[in-house]
Design a protein around this motif. Structure first.
Motif, PDB file in Angstrom:
ATOM      1  N   ALA A   1      -4.183  -6.052  21.261  1.00 20.64           N
ATOM      2  CA  ALA A   1      -2.952  -5.619  20.546  1.00 20.64           C
ATOM      3  C   ALA A   1      -2.966  -6.691  19.171  1.00 20.64           C
ATOM      4  O   ALA A   1      -2.602  -5.873  18.151  1.00 20.64           O
ATOM      5  N   ALA A   2      -3.200  -7.896  19.296  1.00 23.14           N
ATOM      6  CA  ALA A   2      -3.248  -8.780  18.272  1.00 23.14           C
ATOM      7  C   ALA A   2      -4.435  -8.270  17.288  1.00 23.14           C
ATOM      8  O   ALA A   2      -4.162  -8.688  15.889  1.00 23.14           O
ATOM      9  N   ARG A   3      -5.533  -7.874  17.769  1.00 16.76           N
ATOM     10  CA  ARG A   3      -6.515  -7.481  16.631  1.00 16.76           C
ATOM     11  C   ARG A   3      -6.637  -5.948  16.249  1.00 16.76           C
ATOM     12  O   ARG A   3      -7.067  -5.797  15.424  1.00 16.76           O
ATOM     13  N   THR A   4      -5.827  -5.165  16.914  1.00 11.48           N
ATOM     14  CA  THR A   4      -5.714  -3.685  16.196  1.00 11.48           C
ATOM     15  C   THR A   4      -5.217  -3.748  15.037  1.00 11.48           C
ATOM     16  O   THR A   4      -4.124  -4.396  14.741  1.00 11.48           O
ATOM     17  N   ILE A   5      -5.945  -3.015  14.160  1.00  8.58           N
ATOM     18  CA  ILE A   5      -5.632  -3.168  12.809  1.00  8.58           C
ATOM     19  C   ILE A   5      -4.927  -1.835  12.377  1.00  8.58           C
ATOM     20  O   ILE A   5      -5.536  -0.687  12.376  1.00  8.58           O
ATOM     21  N   THR A   6      -3.717  -1.937  11.825  1.00  5.40           N
ATOM     22  CA  THR A   6      -3.037  -0.914  11.259  1.00  5.40           C
ATOM     23  C   THR A   6      -2.336  -1.036   9.834  1.00  5.40           C
ATOM     24  O   THR A   6      -1.555  -2.173   9.947  1.00  5.40           O
ATOM     25  N   PHE A   7      -2.458   0.016   9.052  1.00  5.26           N
ATOM     26  CA  PHE A   7      -1.991  -0.280   7.716  1.00  5.26           C
ATOM     27  C   PHE A   7      -0.711   0.886   7.498  1.00  5.26           C
ATOM     28  O   PHE A   7      -1.058   1.580   8.096  1.00  5.26           O
ATOM     29  N   ALA A   8       0.241   0.420   6.779  1.00  6.81           N
ATOM     30  CA  ALA A   8       1.199   1.707   6.578  1.00  6.81           C
ATOM     31  C   ALA A   8       1.757   1.384   5.344  1.00  6.81           C
ATOM     32  O   ALA A   8       1.349   0.496   4.435  1.00  6.81           O
ATOM     33  N   ALA A   9       2.388   2.348   4.827  1.00  9.95           N
ATOM     34  CA  ALA A   9       3.069   2.470   3.554  1.00  9.95           C
ATOM     35  C   ALA A   9       4.084   1.237   3.486  1.00  9.95           C
ATOM     36  O   ALA A   9       4.822   0.874   4.350  1.00  9.95           O
ATOM     37  N   GLY A  10       3.927   0.489   2.511  1.00 10.55           N
ATOM     38  CA  GLY A  10       4.729  -0.640   2.205  1.00 10.55           C
ATOM     39  C   GLY A  10       4.046  -1.898   2.272  1.00 10.55           C
ATOM     40  O   GLY A  10       2.965  -1.958   1.945  1.00 10.55           O
ATOM     41  N   ASN A  11       4.634  -3.096   2.641  1.00 10.52           N
ATOM     42  CA  ASN A  11       3.943  -4.579   2.648  1.00 10.52           C
ATOM     43  C   ASN A  11       3.321  -4.356   4.210  1.00 10.52           C
ATOM     44  O   ASN A  11       3.602  -4.255   5.208  1.00 10.52           O
ATOM     45  N   ASN A  12       2.082  -5.165   3.965  1.00 13.57           N
ATOM     46  CA  ASN A  12       1.136  -5.049   4.960  1.00 13.57           C
ATOM     47  C   ASN A  12       0.585  -6.523   5.299  1.00 13.57           C
ATOM     48  O   ASN A  12       0.257  -7.045   4.105  1.00 13.57           O
ATOM     49  N   ALA A  13       0.544  -6.814   6.269  1.00 15.83           N
ATOM     50  CA  ALA A  13      -0.009  -8.074   6.630  1.00 15.83           C
ATOM     51  C   ALA A  13      -1.506  -8.138   6.296  1.00 15.83           C
ATOM     52  O   ALA A  13      -2.325  -7.212   6.518  1.00 15.83           O
ATOM     53  N   VAL A  14      -2.060  -9.108   5.711  1.00 14.11           N
ATOM     54  CA  VAL A  14      -3.537  -9.035   5.251  1.00 14.11           C
ATOM     55  C   VAL A  14      -4.378  -9.373   6.606  1.00 14.11           C
ATOM     56  O   VAL A  14      -4.123  -9.697   7.612  1.00 14.11           O
ATOM     57  N   LEU A  15      -5.592  -8.863   6.002  1.00 12.72           N
ATOM     58  CA  LEU A  15      -6.788  -8.861   7.191  1.00 12.72           C
ATOM     59  C   LEU A  15      -7.368 -10.315   7.072  1.00 12.72           C
ATOM     60  O   LEU A  15      -7.817 -10.767   6.059  1.00 12.72           O
TER      61      LEU A  15
ATOM     62  N   LEU B   1       0.861  -1.102   0.122  1.00 11.57           N
ATOM     63  CA  LEU B   1       0.043   0.106  -0.027  1.00 11.57           C
ATOM     64  C   LEU B   1       0.940   1.256  -0.133  1.00 11.57           C
ATOM     65  O   LEU B   1       2.032   1.225   0.537  1.00 11.57           O
ATOM     66  N   ASP B   2       0.291   2.332  -0.636  1.00 16.06           N
ATOM     67  CA  ASP B   2       1.099   3.755  -0.441  1.00 16.06           C
ATOM     68  C   ASP B   2       0.426   4.374   0.876  1.00 16.06           C
ATOM     69  O   ASP B   2      -0.523   3.832   1.414  1.00 16.06           O
ATOM     70  N   ALA B   3       1.073   5.412   1.407  1.00 17.16           N
ATOM     71  CA  ALA B   3       0.799   6.076   2.678  1.00 17.16           C
ATOM     72  C   ALA B   3      -0.777   6.556   2.630  1.00 17.16           C
ATOM     73  O   ALA B   3      -1.323   6.362   3.507  1.00 17.16           O
ATOM     74  N   GLU B   4      -1.003   6.917   1.397  1.00 18.26           N
ATOM     75  CA  GLU B   4      -2.227   7.902   1.317  1.00 18.26           C
ATOM     76  C   GLU B   4      -3.497   6.667   1.490  1.00 18.26           C
ATOM     77  O   GLU B   4      -4.431   6.634   2.124  1.00 18.26           O
TER      78      GLU B   4
ATOM     79  N   ALA C   1      -3.267   3.679   2.941  1.00 19.12           N
ATOM     80  CA  ALA C   1      -2.984   3.133   4.215  1.00 19.12           C
ATOM     81  C   ALA C   1      -3.976   3.808   5.151  1.00 19.12           C
ATOM     82  O   ALA C   1      -4.591   3.335   6.140  1.00 19.12           O
ATOM     83  N   ALA C   2      -3.661   5.239   4.948  1.00 18.40           N
ATOM     84  CA  ALA C   2      -4.550   6.337   5.832  1.00 18.40           C
ATOM     85  C   ALA C   2      -5.815   5.993   5.776  1.00 18.40           C
ATOM     86  O   ALA C   2      -6.601   5.867   6.710  1.00 18.40           O
ATOM     87  N   GLY C   3      -6.424   6.126   4.582  1.00 15.81           N
ATOM     88  CA  GLY C   3      -7.759   5.725   4.063  1.00 15.81           C
ATOM     89  C   GLY C   3      -8.421   4.474   5.109  1.00 15.81           C
ATOM     90  O   GLY C   3      -9.421   4.454   5.455  1.00 15.81           O
ATOM     91  N   VAL C   4      -7.513   3.298   4.832  1.00 19.95           N
ATOM     92  CA  VAL C   4      -7.994   2.175   5.229  1.00 19.95           C
ATOM     93  C   VAL C   4      -7.932   2.050   6.655  1.00 19.95           C
ATOM     94  O   VAL C   4      -8.860   1.600   7.545  1.00 19.95           O
ATOM     95  N   ASN C   5      -6.986   2.834   7.536  1.00 18.40           N
ATOM     96  CA  ASN C   5      -6.859   2.873   8.764  1.00 18.40           C
ATOM     97  C   ASN C   5      -7.974   3.695   9.391  1.00 18.40           C
ATOM     98  O   ASN C   5      -8.586   3.267  10.171  1.00 18.40           O
ATOM     99  N   ALA C   6      -8.626   4.957   8.777  1.00 17.44           N
ATOM    100  CA  ALA C   6      -9.746   5.567   8.975  1.00 17.44           C
ATOM    101  C   ALA C   6     -10.851   4.636   9.292  1.00 17.44           C
ATOM    102  O   ALA C   6     -11.670   4.535   9.919  1.00 17.44           O
ATOM    103  N   GLY C   7     -11.004   3.646   8.019  1.00 18.42           N
ATOM    104  CA  GLY C   7     -12.185   2.671   8.108  1.00 18.42           C
ATOM    105  C   GLY C   7     -12.142   1.775   9.374  1.00 18.42           C
ATOM    106  O   GLY C   7     -13.148   1.299   9.643  1.00 18.42           O
TER     107      GLY C   7
END
Lengths: 416, 499
Positions: free
Chosen positions: B318-332, B284-287, B289-295
């Motif tokens: 901690a295990a369930r908190t969902i955060t995406f960032a720029a770069g490779n992200n763990a799948v949901l 994901l790119d930063a933008e 990722a931010a959009g997904v995090n908002a969701g």
């Protein structure tokens, strides 16, 4: 004598003497009988090749000699890891040599040589274990050499030949260790280059030190068979890759290395002569075989990393009678191949060769030559470590190789 | 010295050299000759190989002719035949397409997979075109030395319903076995043992955990349930059921003094079916990722509320908190082992970790839209992978525990009898997965599609992989029974096919 000739023919109708790499050191029947020496001899037209300076010292006003050799070579491969092996089924090699030398004046001689100093034919079984490196190779080059020699005085002479080399190579291998089409047939590429040529020179100097001792120096320049726009055919390519592996053309260079030879001959008496040669071959020019395809197929880079070699040769000839001359010789031929780059296209180790030969003088003008030789190779266990799979991982291919070469040659000489 | 004499010496020298040339022609590399081959203490005159798809020569999601001809039993038999002449028969199928017919109707099995380009030119596994031609209603007449049955679990080998064509639809019978069973009421074990083997190999139990794992852990761990007739197709077999069945298999196969090799069971997570798709497969790119995090802000906030209400621990938050960032992200993913917070309208979501395995078959779903009209429903990002698409860490543990128990049973039985040897296939596969296996003329790795070891189903070996297994078995037989058997060069066997 009849018995010997019969024995000769019956047992050696197949036979070969390849030198290191793809050099085939059989350029004269008389020389071959003496361990392929000749830089300091200058006794027959064969000197056009061995040392052009020797032409100036030939006794007859014109000398002609022609010969051909049948070489039988076989390479056996065996992997102790898998207890499996393969053996080449290569056709007879047939190097030739034709030489002519004529005195124009007391000082000037001129002549022509036609010979085949490079060649290699190796045929492994289809899809054998090393088929990603090579399945079959057939390399041949013919050299044509117009030559002049100048005699400075009774003791010194020099010679110069201009060499035109023309050659070709046909080579096929599987594309890699595993690619097959949907039917499981291995994908392969065949490279075919013909009519590739270059020019070079063959220079010589010879000196009669005294009545008994003669020395010579010979230098043959490096040449290169630079194939360009030659045909590359791909077979059994999967449909999904067929747009990439289209039949195309390619470029590749095969160097024919420079060779420097120092020679000395010693007349023990009127009948017996000993000759010693030392060859230095600049094989280090063969760093890699790079095949550049003229389509999107990535270059094929095949590391060779050859090293310079030294070959020591010694031979003796004895004029038994007016009719018969007999010869014997030995040479030790270093391999240019380095450990870890033993490619199955020429997997030979250092080799000792024994040679024998004879000349029958039918008359003072016409003579017939015969020579035979065999290589004494030990088996060698080594590998080619620079083969890279498509993902870049190196996949060494190794095993034990045993090369056998032996051969017999026949020639005819006419002097007047 | 007279001329005559000198000439004689010369003639002798020439003649001697010629003799040397002749002797040179016979030169040959020193190697073990066929006279050094020996069967040792083993008698291979009647060799029977018992097992599942791995024994059958199954590869590329299909049982097809070339695969059977390069099955490890076929390769092994070919090498043993150089030591002791034997006949070795297999229930060969008709074609290189794969699939089966039952009374003229396709059973809907996959054709064999080849690498092929799709419409966009992307190269990946795809079934080869063609119709199956192998009819299970026409019995293949045995007996067959190779009784490997694709899909078989341990307890299937003793089932007398497994070869009855009327049970195929219901799943109580196996179409591959139906085809070559000697009678509808026989069992795999009966057909194997009735040949009175003098030597056998047994490799069974892979599917006892594998079907659960390849199903993403949707099945049930039946540990504690001793009645396998109540198991579903994707369940984990109870280790005691396995031990009991395995014991009777070995007892029956060795009843007449046969020697044999027991082959243990690789860890399911060492195969590319589970290791090819990384857990963090979402770039994901930063933008974005931010959009997904908002969701996911309300979901993350809900977790904290649940913790405040003592419904879940801090660790689970901690295990369930969902955060995406720029770069490779763990799948949901959706994980039913998480605490059920549906009362708070919170789904059981978390992001995958390195201990979770995304199935190979899931890769085509990742990144697509779960709802074509909702751009936020990207699978693996805004929309979770479901239970069947991921083998979670806790599910992996279940398969590993069961597998270890099975292997303990196998090792104990092999240890108990001098007539039995053990081939540690688990160790071999672990080596393949971690560092690859070199065999002198090349090597294989477990890398999907390119490594040469695994066929395109990501589970079964290639022909080359089966050749490595055959060589390993030869090692074991030589070591355990004093035999000397030539090996094969794996490099001369195929890997994946490409169209």
């Amino acid at each position: 004598m009849k018995r010997i000739v019969l024995l000769t023919v019956s047992c050696c109708a197949f036979g070969t003497a390849y030198s290191g790499g793809y050099r085939v050191a059989i350029q004269g029947q008389k020389a071959m009988g003496m361990g392929h020496t000749g830089v300091a001899l200058g006794e027959s037209a064969e000197t056009v090749f061995f040392n052009p300076a020797g032409m100036a010292f030939l006794e007859d006003s014109a000398s002609f000699t022609a010969g051909a050799t049948l070489i039988n070579s076989e390479i056996e491969y065996y992997s102790a890891d898998t207890n499996t092996g393969a053996t080449t089924d290569s056709p007879l090699g047939t190097p030739i040599g034709l030489y002519y030398s004529r005195k124009h004046s007391d000082q000037l001689s001129y002549g022509l040589g036609i010979y085949t100093p490079f060649g290699s034919t190796v045929e492994w079984p289809d899809d054998w274990a090393g088929s990603h490196l090579i399945n079959n190779i057939s390399l041949a080059a013919i050299f044509v050499q117009p030559t002049v020699a100048w005699q400075f005085n009774d003791r010194y002479s020099a010679g110069l030949g201009l060499v035109y080399a023309s050659g070709g190579v046909e080579f096929d291998r599987n594309l890699n260790t595993s690619l097959t089409n949907e039917n499981g047939d291995r994908s392969k590429v065949t490279l075919d280059a013909t009519g590739v040529d270059d020019v070079g020179a063959n220079l010589g100097f010879m000196a009669k030190v005294n009545d008994k001792v003669q020395i010579g120096v010979n230098y043959r320049t490096e040449m290169s068979l630079e194939a360009e726009g030659q045909s590359a055919d791909f077979e059994n390519i999967p449909a999904s890759l067929s747009t990439l592996f289209t039949d195309t053309t390619f470029s590749a260079d095969v160097p024919l290395p420079a060779e420097l030879t120092l020679g000395l001959s010693y007349k023990y008496n009127d009948k017996t002569t000993v000759a010693v040669d030392l060859n230095f071959t600049e094989w280090s020019v063969y760093e890699e075989l790079l095949v550049d395809f003229d389509n999107a197929v990535p270059d094929s880079v095949n590391a060779r990393g050859y090293k310079d070699t030294t070959t020591f040769r010694i031979g003796v000839q004895h004029h038994h009678s007016d009719r018969w001359t007999v010869r014997g010789g030995f040479y030790f031929d270093q391999t240019p191949i380095v450990s870890g780059l033993y490619s199955p296209d020429s997997p030979r180790d250092d080799t000792s060769f024994l040679t024998v030969g004879a000349t029958y003088n039918h008359s003072s003008r016409l003579a017939f030559d015969v020579s035979a030789f065999m290589g004494l190779s030990d088996e060698v266990t080594n590998s080619y470590d620079q083969y890279a799979e498509s993902d870049g991982t190196l996949s060494p291919f190794g095993g034990t190789y045993l090369s056998s070469v032996n051969g017999i040659g026949f020639g005819v000489s006419y002097n007047y | 010295m007279t001329y005559q004499k000198t000439f004689k010496y010369s003639a002798v020298a020439v003649a001697t050299s010629m003799m040397l040339v002749i002797s040179g022609c016979d030169d040959s590399i020193s190697k073990p000759g066929s006279d050094s081959y020996s069967a040792g203490d083993a008698d291979f005159s009647k060799m029977v190989t018992v097992g599942d798809s791995l024994t059958a020569g199954y590869a590329d999601s299909a049982l097809y002719l070339n695969g059977q001809l390069a099955s490890y039993p076929a390769i092994l038999a070919g090498q043993i035949n150089q030591v002791q002449p034997i006949t070795f028969t297999q229930p060969l199928v008709n074609d290189n397409t794969g699939g089966l017919l039952a009374n003229g109707t396709s059973l809907g099995l996959s054709n064999r997979l080849v690498l092929a380009a799709d419409a966009e030119g992307t190269i990946g596994p795809a079934p080869i075109a063609g119709e199956p031609t192998t009819e299970i209603g026409i019995p293949a007449v045995g007996p067959f030395n190779n009784v490997g049955v694709p899909g078989a679990k341990s307890f299937h080998l003793v089932s007398t319903a497994y070869g009855d064509i009327t049970g195929v639809a219901a799943g109580s019978a196996n179409p591959y076995f139906v085809r070559f069973a000697s009678a509808p009421t026989t069992s795999v074990l009966v057909d194997a043992a009735s040949q009175v083997p003098s030597f056998f190999t047994l490799w069974i139990g892979n599917n006892d955990t594998l079907s659960y794992a390849t199903g993403g852990g949707v099945g049930v761990d039946q540990t504690g349930n001793l009645d396998p007739t109540t198991y579903g197709a994707s369940d984990i077999t109870d280790p005691n059921v396995f031990a009991s069945v395995y014991n009777s298999l070995v007892t029956t196969m060795t009843a007449n003094g046969a020697k044999g090799v027991l082959i243990n069971l690789p860890d399911v997570t060492s195969i590319p079916f589970f290791t090819t798709v990384p857990y963090n497969a979402i770039p994901l790119d930063a933008e974005t990722a931010a959009g997904v995090n908002a969701g996911f802000a309300s979901y993350n906030g809900g977790l904290l509320q649940a913790q405040a209400g003592a419904l879940i621990t801090e660790e689970e938050v901690a295990a369930r908190t969902i955060t995406f960032a720029a770069g490779n992200n763990a799948v949901l993913i959706e994980d039913e082992d998480l605490t059920d917070l549906s009362a708070l309208s919170l789904p059981s979501y978390r992001q995958a970790t390195a201990e979770d395995y995304i199935l190979l078959t899931t890769s085509s779903a990742l990144g697509t839209l779960a709802d074509p009209n909702n751009p936020l429903s990207v699978v693996g990002v805004g929309f979770p992978l479901n239970d069947a698409q991921v083998l979670t860490a806790s599910e992996v543990a279940l398969t590993t525990d069961a597998n270890e128990a099975y292997n303990a049973t196998i090792a104990a039985l092999a240890e108990a009898s001098p007539n039995l040897a053990l081939y540690d296939a688990a160790a071999a596969q672990s080596t393949l997965a971690t560092e690859g296996i070199q065999y002198g003329t090349g090597g294989i790795t477990a890398t999907f599609a390119r490594g040469g070891g695994f066929s395109l189903d990501g589970v079964h070996p290639t022909e080359r992989g089966y050749a490595v297994i055959a060589n390993d078995l030869i090692d074991v037989i030589q070591e355990s029974f004093g035999a000397t058997i030539p090996k094969v060069d794996p490099g001369s066997y195929r890997t994946v096919y490409t169209n």
